[in-house]
Design a protein around this motif. Structure first.
Motif, PDB file in Angstrom:
ATOM      1  N   ILE A  67       0.839  -1.206   0.000  1.00 30.63           N
ATOM      2  CA  ILE A  67       0.000   0.000   0.000  1.00 30.63           C
ATOM      3  C   ILE A  67       0.866   1.244   0.000  1.00 30.63           C
ATOM      4  O   ILE A  67       0.640   2.186  -0.774  1.00 30.63           O
ATOM      5  CB  ILE A  67      -0.935  -0.003   1.223  1.00 30.63           C
ATOM      6  CG1 ILE A  67      -1.905  -1.183   1.140  1.00 30.63           C
ATOM      7  CG2 ILE A  67      -1.701   1.320   1.312  1.00 30.63           C
ATOM      8  CD1 ILE A  67      -2.709  -1.414   2.413  1.00 30.63           C
ATOM      9  N   VAL A  68       1.879   1.262   0.869  1.00 35.26           N
ATOM     10  CA  VAL A  68       2.781   2.412   0.948  1.00 35.26           C
ATOM     11  C   VAL A  68       3.472   2.648  -0.386  1.00 35.26           C
ATOM     12  O   VAL A  68       3.551   3.787  -0.873  1.00 35.26           O
ATOM     13  CB  VAL A  68       3.825   2.216   2.070  1.00 35.26           C
ATOM     14  CG1 VAL A  68       4.932   3.253   1.969  1.00 35.26           C
ATOM     15  CG2 VAL A  68       3.148   2.292   3.426  1.00 35.26           C
ATOM     16  N   ASP A  69       3.960   1.579  -1.005  1.00 29.82           N
ATOM     17  CA  ASP A  69       4.678   1.718  -2.274  1.00 29.82           C
ATOM     18  C   ASP A  69       3.775   2.288  -3.360  1.00 29.82           C
ATOM     19  O   ASP A  69       4.205   3.135  -4.158  1.00 29.82           O
ATOM     20  CB  ASP A  69       5.234   0.368  -2.724  1.00 29.82           C
ATOM     21  CG  ASP A  69       6.409  -0.094  -1.875  1.00 29.82           C
ATOM     22  OD1 ASP A  69       6.962   0.728  -1.123  1.00 29.82           O
ATOM     23  OD2 ASP A  69       6.769  -1.291  -1.982  1.00 29.82           O
ATOM     24  N   GLU A  70       2.533   1.839  -3.405  1.00 32.69           N
ATOM     25  CA  GLU A  70       1.637   2.323  -4.461  1.00 32.69           C
ATOM     26  C   GLU A  70       1.262   3.786  -4.245  1.00 32.69           C
ATOM     27  O   GLU A  70       1.278   4.583  -5.185  1.00 32.69           O
ATOM     28  CB  GLU A  70       0.376   1.464  -4.539  1.00 32.69           C
ATOM     29  CG  GLU A  70      -0.505   1.868  -5.714  1.00 32.69           C
ATOM     30  CD  GLU A  70      -1.611   0.875  -5.995  1.00 32.69           C
ATOM     31  OE1 GLU A  70      -2.680   1.314  -6.455  1.00 32.69           O
ATOM     32  OE2 GLU A  70      -1.405  -0.338  -5.758  1.00 32.69           O
ATOM     33  N   ILE A  71       0.947   4.162  -3.018  1.00 30.91           N
ATOM     34  CA  ILE A  71       0.618   5.560  -2.751  1.00 30.91           C
ATOM     35  C   ILE A  71       1.832   6.448  -3.004  1.00 30.91           C
ATOM     36  O   ILE A  71       1.721   7.539  -3.573  1.00 30.91           O
ATOM     37  CB  ILE A  71       0.096   5.738  -1.315  1.00 30.91           C
ATOM     38  CG1 ILE A  71      -1.251   5.029  -1.158  1.00 30.91           C
ATOM     39  CG2 ILE A  71      -0.039   7.216  -0.963  1.00 30.91           C
ATOM     40  CD1 ILE A  71      -1.809   5.068   0.250  1.00 30.91           C
ATOM     41  N   THR A  72       3.007   5.963  -2.597  1.00 29.96           N
ATOM     42  CA  THR A  72       4.230   6.725  -2.849  1.00 29.96           C
ATOM     43  C   THR A  72       4.455   6.951  -4.331  1.00 29.96           C
ATOM     44  O   THR A  72       4.909   8.028  -4.748  1.00 29.96           O
ATOM     45  CB  THR A  72       5.440   5.992  -2.240  1.00 29.96           C
ATOM     46  OG1 THR A  72       5.271   5.895  -0.817  1.00 29.96           O
ATOM     47  CG2 THR A  72       6.737   6.731  -2.527  1.00 29.96           C
TER      48      THR A  72
END
Length: 212
Positions: A67-72
């Motif tokens: 999730i963090v990677d995609e939002i980033t």
């Protein structure tokens, strides 16, 4: 004032337009309903806390890092290429540096995407350290993050000021005993938050020119 702890997003750089709606965009992309209060919830969270909120409260079946990677990925290019400084922020940093004030950044954002912005905007040189809440393992709501940043700079409460733009962070800094300078932005905080911030902060302003 011999030490200053600066927030980054919304305080030194004008990144709130970039962040506005990213959580909703992620949920919509993956077919999840977007809560009406999502902005109010996630504005107080780090990316990893947001990921856990998505997982545990909204049922998103991805691991937190995914999730963090995609939002980033939504915001990385903006930090690298387009997000500007707040008006007159660099002039204020230069003025404080000339006075010998020690400064640091304390941010709920993540090091991986903010570092390119600091380099492009040529402001890294003003700071003794760049601290993230994730790396420190402490957060702004209860003030521990600000105390940790102060200790890393070697400051004291009497000599240290905090510059912030978010109500939850202003509350945390005040609860920890800091003098708080609040930059006001009703476009992304809402007038109700701006009124509360103004009441809490020791000083509030809309443009760094007011402090020069």
């Amino acid at each position: 004032m011999k030490y200053i702890i600066f927030d980054l997003d919304g305080t030194l750089i004008d990144s709130m337009p970039t962040w506005h709606g990213t959580g909703a965009a992620f949920l919509e992309k993956h077919g999840f309903a977007v809560p009406e209060d999502i902005h109010d919830v996630v504005k107080t969270l780090t990316l990893y806390q947001t990921a856990e909120y998505f997982r545990h409260d909204l049922g998103v079946p991805f691991d937190a890092q995914q999730i963090v990677d995609e939002i980033t990925s939504y915001v990385t290019d903006a930090y690298k290429y387009t997000i500007p400084l707040r008006p007159s922020a660099k002039e204020y940093l230069e003025a404080m540096a000339k006075k010998g004030v020690k400064m640091c950044i304390l941010t709920a954002s993540e090091a991986g995407y903010i570092q390119p912005a600091l380099d492009r905007l040529d402001i890294r040189k003003y700071f003794d350290c760049i601290l993230t809440c994730t790396e420190l393992g402490v957060y702004k709501e209860d003030g521990k993050a600000f105390l940790t940043a102060m200790e890393k700079m070697g400051g004291t409460l009497e000599e240290t000021a905090v510059f912030e733009d978010a109500l939850y962070a202003v509350r945390g800094a005040k609860a920890a005993g800091f003098r708080v300078y609040a930059i006001l932005d009703k476009d992304f905080r809402g007038q109700a938050d701006v009124d509360k911030i103004t009441a809490l902060a020791d000083c509030s302003f809309r443009d760094y020119k007011e402090l020069l």
